[in-house]
Write a protein that holds these residues in place. Structure first.
Motif, PDB file in Angstrom:
ATOM      1  N   GLU A 162       0.843  -1.209   0.000  1.00  0.00           N
ATOM      2  CA  GLU A 162       0.000   0.000   0.000  1.00  0.00           C
ATOM      3  C   GLU A 162       0.876   1.255   0.000  1.00  0.00           C
ATOM      4  O   GLU A 162       0.619   2.212  -0.739  1.00  0.00           O
ATOM      5  N   THR A 163       1.920   1.234   0.809  1.00  0.00           N
ATOM      6  CA  THR A 163       2.853   2.365   0.871  1.00  0.00           C
ATOM      7  C   THR A 163       3.549   2.566  -0.474  1.00  0.00           C
ATOM      8  O   THR A 163       3.671   3.692  -0.967  1.00  0.00           O
ATOM      9  N   LEU A 164       4.019   1.471  -1.071  1.00  0.00           N
ATOM     10  CA  LEU A 164       4.696   1.555  -2.371  1.00  0.00           C
ATOM     11  C   LEU A 164       3.759   2.083  -3.450  1.00  0.00           C
ATOM     12  O   LEU A 164       4.162   2.884  -4.303  1.00  0.00           O
ATOM     13  N   THR A 165       2.508   1.631  -3.405  1.00  0.00           N
ATOM     14  CA  THR A 165       1.523   2.065  -4.404  1.00  0.00           C
ATOM     15  C   THR A 165       1.230   3.551  -4.259  1.00  0.00           C
ATOM     16  O   THR A 165       1.143   4.281  -5.247  1.00  0.00           O
ATOM     17  N   CYS A 166       1.094   3.996  -3.014  1.00  0.00           N
ATOM     18  CA  CYS A 166       0.818   5.417  -2.757  1.00  0.00           C
ATOM     19  C   CYS A 166       1.989   6.284  -3.235  1.00  0.00           C
ATOM     20  O   CYS A 166       1.785   7.312  -3.882  1.00  0.00           O
ATOM     21  N   LYS A 167       3.208   5.854  -2.946  1.00  0.00           N
ATOM     22  CA  LYS A 167       4.389   6.617  -3.371  1.00  0.00           C
ATOM     23  C   LYS A 167       4.500   6.652  -4.890  1.00  0.00           C
ATOM     24  O   LYS A 167       4.808   7.687  -5.491  1.00  0.00           O
ATOM     25  N   PHE A 168       4.230   5.499  -5.528  1.00  0.00           N
ATOM     26  CA  PHE A 168       4.281   5.445  -6.984  1.00  0.00           C
ATOM     27  C   PHE A 168       3.244   6.390  -7.597  1.00  0.00           C
ATOM     28  O   PHE A 168       3.527   7.092  -8.572  1.00  0.00           O
ATOM     29  N   ALA A 169       2.044   6.415  -7.006  1.00  0.00           N
ATOM     30  CA  ALA A 169       0.985   7.298  -7.506  1.00  0.00           C
ATOM     31  C   ALA A 169       1.411   8.761  -7.397  1.00  0.00           C
ATOM     32  O   ALA A 169       1.244   9.546  -8.342  1.00  0.00           O
ATOM     33  N   GLU A 170       1.977   9.133  -6.258  1.00  0.00           N
ATOM     34  CA  GLU A 170       2.413  10.517  -6.052  1.00  0.00           C
ATOM     35  C   GLU A 170       3.541  10.890  -7.016  1.00  0.00           C
ATOM     36  O   GLU A 170       3.526  11.967  -7.621  1.00  0.00           O
ATOM     37  N   ASP A 171       4.518   9.987  -7.142  1.00  0.00           N
ATOM     38  CA  ASP A 171       5.655  10.264  -8.040  1.00  0.00           C
ATOM     39  C   ASP A 171       5.198  10.388  -9.497  1.00  0.00           C
ATOM     40  O   ASP A 171       5.686  11.233 -10.249  1.00  0.00           O
ATOM     41  N   THR A 172       4.248   9.534  -9.873  1.00  0.00           N
ATOM     42  CA  THR A 172       3.737   9.565 -11.253  1.00  0.00           C
ATOM     43  C   THR A 172       2.971  10.852 -11.516  1.00  0.00           C
ATOM     44  O   THR A 172       3.145  11.503 -12.549  1.00  0.00           O
ATOM     45  N   PHE A 173       2.134  11.244 -10.557  1.00  0.00           N
ATOM     46  CA  PHE A 173       1.345  12.466 -10.713  1.00  0.00           C
ATOM     47  C   PHE A 173       2.238  13.705 -10.760  1.00  0.00           C
ATOM     48  O   PHE A 173       1.956  14.669 -11.483  1.00  0.00           O
ATOM     49  N   ASN A 174       3.339  13.673 -10.014  1.00  0.00           N
ATOM     50  CA  ASN A 174       4.236  14.829  -9.974  1.00  0.00           C
ATOM     51  C   ASN A 174       5.236  14.847 -11.130  1.00  0.00           C
ATOM     52  O   ASN A 174       6.004  15.796 -11.274  1.00  0.00           O
TER      53      ASN A 174
END
Length: 242
Positions: free
Chosen positions: A184-196
Protein backbone atom coordinates in the motif's frame (compact mmCIF):
# COMPACT_ATOMS: atom_id res chain seq x y z
CA UNK A 1 -13.91 -8.44 -38.71
CA UNK A 2 -13.23 -4.75 -38.25
CA UNK A 3 -11.01 -5.34 -35.21
CA UNK A 4 -8.81 -7.76 -37.13
CA UNK A 5 -8.46 -5.33 -40.05
CA UNK A 6 -7.67 -2.42 -37.74
CA UNK A 7 -4.99 -4.37 -35.84
CA UNK A 8 -3.51 -5.76 -39.05
CA UNK A 9 -3.17 -2.23 -40.43
CA UNK A 10 -1.40 -1.17 -37.22
CA UNK A 11 0.99 -4.12 -37.46
CA UNK A 12 1.76 -3.33 -41.09
CA UNK A 13 2.58 0.28 -40.23
CA UNK A 14 4.69 -0.85 -37.27
CA UNK A 15 6.66 -3.30 -39.40
CA UNK A 16 7.22 -0.65 -42.09
CA UNK A 17 8.29 1.93 -39.50
CA UNK A 18 10.81 -0.34 -37.82
CA UNK A 19 12.22 -1.42 -41.18
CA UNK A 20 12.75 2.24 -42.03
CA UNK A 21 14.64 2.65 -38.74
CA UNK A 22 16.76 -0.40 -39.64
CA UNK A 23 15.24 -2.46 -36.85
CA UNK A 24 13.65 -5.85 -37.51
CA UNK A 25 10.85 -7.27 -35.36
CA UNK A 26 11.18 -11.01 -34.85
CA UNK A 27 7.65 -12.30 -35.36
CA UNK A 28 8.54 -15.67 -33.77
CA UNK A 29 9.02 -13.84 -30.45
CA UNK A 30 5.78 -11.86 -30.74
CA UNK A 31 2.44 -12.97 -29.29
CA UNK A 32 -1.17 -11.81 -29.47
CA UNK A 33 -3.18 -11.66 -26.25
CA UNK A 34 -6.84 -10.58 -26.33
CA UNK A 35 -8.66 -8.90 -23.44
CA UNK A 36 -12.33 -9.43 -24.18
CA UNK A 37 -15.11 -9.52 -21.58
CA UNK A 38 -18.04 -9.23 -23.98
CA UNK A 39 -19.76 -12.17 -25.65
CA UNK A 40 -20.62 -9.87 -28.59
CA UNK A 41 -17.02 -9.23 -29.60
CA UNK A 42 -14.99 -11.66 -31.66
CA UNK A 43 -11.28 -12.19 -31.18
CA UNK A 44 -8.95 -10.94 -33.93
CA UNK A 45 -7.97 -13.81 -36.20
CA UNK A 46 -4.78 -14.70 -38.09
CA UNK A 47 -2.79 -11.51 -37.50
CA UNK A 48 0.35 -11.38 -39.65
CA UNK A 49 3.71 -9.76 -39.09
CA UNK A 50 6.18 -9.78 -41.99
CA UNK A 51 3.85 -12.27 -43.68
CA UNK A 52 3.98 -14.75 -40.79
CA UNK A 53 1.09 -15.52 -38.43
CA UNK A 54 1.58 -14.36 -34.84
CA UNK A 55 0.88 -16.92 -32.12
CA UNK A 56 -2.22 -16.31 -29.97
CA UNK A 57 -1.72 -16.86 -26.23
CA UNK A 58 -3.74 -16.60 -23.01
CA UNK A 59 -0.88 -15.16 -20.96
CA UNK A 60 2.32 -13.19 -21.50
CA UNK A 61 5.26 -12.18 -19.34
CA UNK A 62 5.87 -8.47 -19.72
CA UNK A 63 8.90 -7.01 -17.93
CA UNK A 64 8.76 -9.86 -15.43
CA UNK A 65 5.03 -9.61 -14.70
CA UNK A 66 2.64 -12.35 -15.79
CA UNK A 67 -0.46 -10.88 -17.46
CA UNK A 68 -3.35 -13.21 -18.28
CA UNK A 69 -6.27 -12.61 -20.63
CA UNK A 70 -8.74 -12.53 -17.70
CA UNK A 71 -6.71 -9.68 -16.11
CA UNK A 72 -6.44 -11.57 -12.82
CA UNK A 73 -3.25 -11.87 -10.80
CA UNK A 74 -3.35 -15.50 -9.66
CA UNK A 75 -0.57 -16.73 -11.97
CA UNK A 76 1.66 -13.75 -11.21
CA UNK A 77 1.12 -14.26 -7.47
CA UNK A 78 1.84 -18.00 -7.74
CA UNK A 79 5.08 -17.28 -9.63
CA UNK A 80 6.22 -14.75 -7.00
CA UNK A 81 5.48 -17.25 -4.21
CA UNK A 82 7.36 -19.98 -6.06
CA UNK A 83 10.44 -17.82 -6.65
CA UNK A 84 10.66 -16.51 -3.07
CA UNK A 85 9.91 -19.91 -1.47
CA UNK A 86 12.74 -21.49 -3.47
CA UNK A 87 15.21 -18.99 -2.02
CA UNK A 88 14.19 -19.19 1.65
CA UNK A 89 16.90 -21.83 2.08
CA UNK A 90 19.39 -18.91 1.99
CA UNK A 91 18.09 -17.89 5.43
CA UNK A 92 18.40 -21.48 6.68
CA UNK A 93 22.04 -21.70 5.57
CA UNK A 94 23.01 -18.30 6.94
CA UNK A 95 21.36 -19.04 10.28
CA UNK A 96 23.41 -22.25 10.51
CA UNK A 97 26.54 -20.17 9.96
CA UNK A 98 25.61 -18.09 13.00
CA UNK A 99 24.39 -14.91 11.31
CA UNK A 100 22.43 -12.86 13.86
CA UNK A 101 18.70 -12.11 13.72
CA UNK A 102 19.12 -8.44 12.75
CA UNK A 103 21.26 -9.30 9.73
CA UNK A 104 18.99 -12.16 8.70
CA UNK A 105 16.04 -9.77 8.69
CA UNK A 106 18.03 -7.31 6.55
CA UNK A 107 18.81 -10.14 4.12
CA UNK A 108 15.09 -11.03 4.02
CA UNK A 109 14.16 -7.43 3.22
CA UNK A 110 16.85 -6.81 0.60
CA UNK A 111 17.22 -10.15 -1.20
CA UNK A 112 13.86 -11.87 -0.84
CA UNK A 113 11.11 -9.46 0.16
CA UNK A 114 12.07 -7.20 -2.72
CA UNK A 115 11.02 -9.99 -5.11
CA UNK A 116 7.62 -10.18 -3.40
CA UNK A 117 6.95 -6.48 -4.02
CA UNK A 118 8.20 -6.25 -7.63
CA UNK A 119 5.80 -4.06 -9.68
CA UNK A 120 3.38 -4.07 -6.72
CA UNK A 121 1.58 -0.82 -7.71
CA UNK A 122 0.35 -2.60 -10.84
CA UNK A 123 -1.25 -5.62 -9.15
CA UNK A 124 -1.66 -4.81 -5.44
CA UNK A 125 -5.20 -3.45 -5.72
CA UNK A 126 -6.37 -6.40 -7.83
CA UNK A 127 -5.33 -9.16 -5.43
CA UNK A 128 -7.93 -11.43 -3.89
CA UNK A 129 -7.88 -12.03 -0.13
CA UNK A 130 -6.47 -15.50 -0.80
CA UNK A 131 -3.65 -14.16 -3.01
CA UNK A 132 -2.75 -11.50 -0.44
CA UNK A 133 -2.65 -14.23 2.21
CA UNK A 134 -0.32 -16.38 0.08
CA UNK A 135 2.10 -13.48 -0.24
CA UNK A 136 1.91 -12.73 3.49
CA UNK A 137 2.76 -16.37 4.24
CA UNK A 138 6.17 -15.77 2.63
CA UNK A 139 7.10 -13.36 5.40
CA UNK A 140 5.62 -15.69 8.02
CA UNK A 141 7.83 -18.50 6.71
CA UNK A 142 10.90 -16.26 6.63
CA UNK A 143 10.36 -15.13 10.22
CA UNK A 144 9.76 -18.73 11.24
CA UNK A 145 13.22 -19.63 9.91
CA UNK A 146 14.90 -16.58 11.42
CA UNK A 147 13.24 -16.58 14.85
CA UNK A 148 12.05 -20.13 15.47
CA UNK A 149 8.43 -21.21 15.84
CA UNK A 150 6.18 -22.46 18.63
CA UNK A 151 2.54 -23.47 18.16
CA UNK A 152 0.02 -22.39 20.81
CA UNK A 153 -3.56 -23.57 20.27
CA UNK A 154 -2.56 -24.50 16.70
CA UNK A 155 -1.50 -20.89 16.01
CA UNK A 156 2.08 -20.14 14.97
CA UNK A 157 4.04 -18.03 17.46
CA UNK A 158 7.55 -16.62 17.12
CA UNK A 159 10.39 -16.23 19.60
CA UNK A 160 11.33 -12.55 19.76
CA UNK A 161 13.57 -11.16 22.52
CA UNK A 162 12.71 -13.93 25.00
CA UNK A 163 9.00 -13.61 24.22
CA UNK A 164 6.75 -16.06 22.40
CA UNK A 165 4.26 -13.96 20.48
CA UNK A 166 1.93 -14.15 17.43
CA UNK A 167 2.81 -12.80 13.99
CA UNK A 168 1.32 -9.30 14.32
CA UNK A 169 3.06 -8.64 17.67
CA UNK A 170 6.35 -9.97 16.30
CA UNK A 171 6.14 -7.48 13.43
CA UNK A 172 5.65 -4.60 15.87
CA UNK A 173 8.69 -5.59 17.94
CA UNK A 174 10.81 -6.07 14.82
CA UNK A 175 9.49 -2.84 13.26
CA UNK A 176 8.40 -4.68 10.12
CA UNK A 177 5.22 -3.89 8.15
CA UNK A 178 2.94 -6.59 6.81
CA UNK A 179 3.56 -7.18 3.11
CA UNK A 180 0.07 -5.83 2.44
CA UNK A 181 0.81 -2.55 4.26
CA UNK A 182 4.17 -2.31 2.49
CA UNK A 183 2.51 -2.71 -0.93
CA UNK A 184 0.00 0.00 0.00
CA UNK A 185 2.85 2.37 0.87
CA UNK A 186 4.70 1.56 -2.37
CA UNK A 187 1.52 2.07 -4.40
CA UNK A 188 0.82 5.42 -2.76
CA UNK A 189 4.39 6.62 -3.37
CA UNK A 190 4.28 5.44 -6.98
CA UNK A 191 0.98 7.30 -7.51
CA UNK A 192 2.41 10.52 -6.05
CA UNK A 193 5.65 10.26 -8.04
CA UNK A 194 3.74 9.57 -11.25
CA UNK A 195 1.34 12.47 -10.71
CA UNK A 196 4.24 14.83 -9.97
CA UNK A 197 6.12 13.71 -13.10
CA UNK A 198 5.28 15.94 -16.07
CA UNK A 199 5.71 13.05 -18.51
CA UNK A 200 3.38 10.66 -16.74
CA UNK A 201 0.85 12.74 -14.83
CA UNK A 202 -1.55 12.16 -17.76
CA UNK A 203 -2.22 8.74 -16.23
CA UNK A 204 -4.60 10.63 -13.93
CA UNK A 205 -7.38 13.06 -14.76
CA UNK A 206 -7.21 16.27 -12.77
CA UNK A 207 -10.31 18.13 -11.68
CA UNK A 208 -10.90 21.23 -13.77
CA UNK A 209 -10.65 23.71 -10.89
CA UNK A 210 -7.08 24.93 -10.43
CA UNK A 211 -7.62 26.11 -6.85
CA UNK A 212 -8.16 23.46 -4.28
CA UNK A 213 -7.28 22.78 -0.70
CA UNK A 214 -5.45 19.47 -0.72
CA UNK A 215 -6.56 18.80 2.85
CA UNK A 216 -10.25 18.94 2.06
CA UNK A 217 -10.61 18.29 -1.67
CA UNK A 218 -9.26 15.67 -3.99
CA UNK A 219 -7.32 17.13 -6.95
CA UNK A 220 -7.78 13.94 -8.97
CA UNK A 221 -10.97 12.89 -10.72
CA UNK A 222 -11.73 9.26 -9.88
CA UNK A 223 -12.89 7.34 -12.98
CA UNK A 224 -16.47 6.08 -13.04
CA UNK A 225 -16.19 2.30 -12.69
CA UNK A 226 -19.00 0.12 -13.97
CA UNK A 227 -17.30 -3.15 -13.03
CA UNK A 228 -15.48 -4.27 -9.88
CA UNK A 229 -12.59 -5.41 -12.10
CA UNK A 230 -12.00 -1.87 -13.32
CA UNK A 231 -12.72 -0.41 -9.87
CA UNK A 232 -9.95 -2.57 -8.38
CA UNK A 233 -7.45 -1.94 -11.18
CA UNK A 234 -4.36 0.22 -10.74
CA UNK A 235 -5.36 3.65 -12.09
CA UNK A 236 -8.77 4.00 -10.37
CA UNK A 237 -7.25 2.68 -7.13
CA UNK A 238 -4.32 5.11 -7.26
CA UNK A 239 -6.69 7.93 -8.19
CA UNK A 240 -8.58 7.28 -4.95
CA UNK A 241 -5.30 7.20 -3.00
CA UNK A 242 -4.29 10.56 -4.44
Amino acid sequence: GDATKFLQDVLNKEAAGTEKDKMVINETKCNVITFNFSSKNTKPQNLLLNGNQIKTVEKITLLGVIITSDLKWKENTDEICKQVSRKLFILVLLKRFGIKVEKLITIWKVLLRSKAEYAAPLWHSGLTVSESGKLESLQKSALGIILGVTYINFIKHYRVKDKVIPYEEALVLLKLPTLSALRETLTCKFAEDTFNNKRHKGFFEEKKTTRYNTRSKQPIKVPICKTSRYNNSAIPYMSRLL
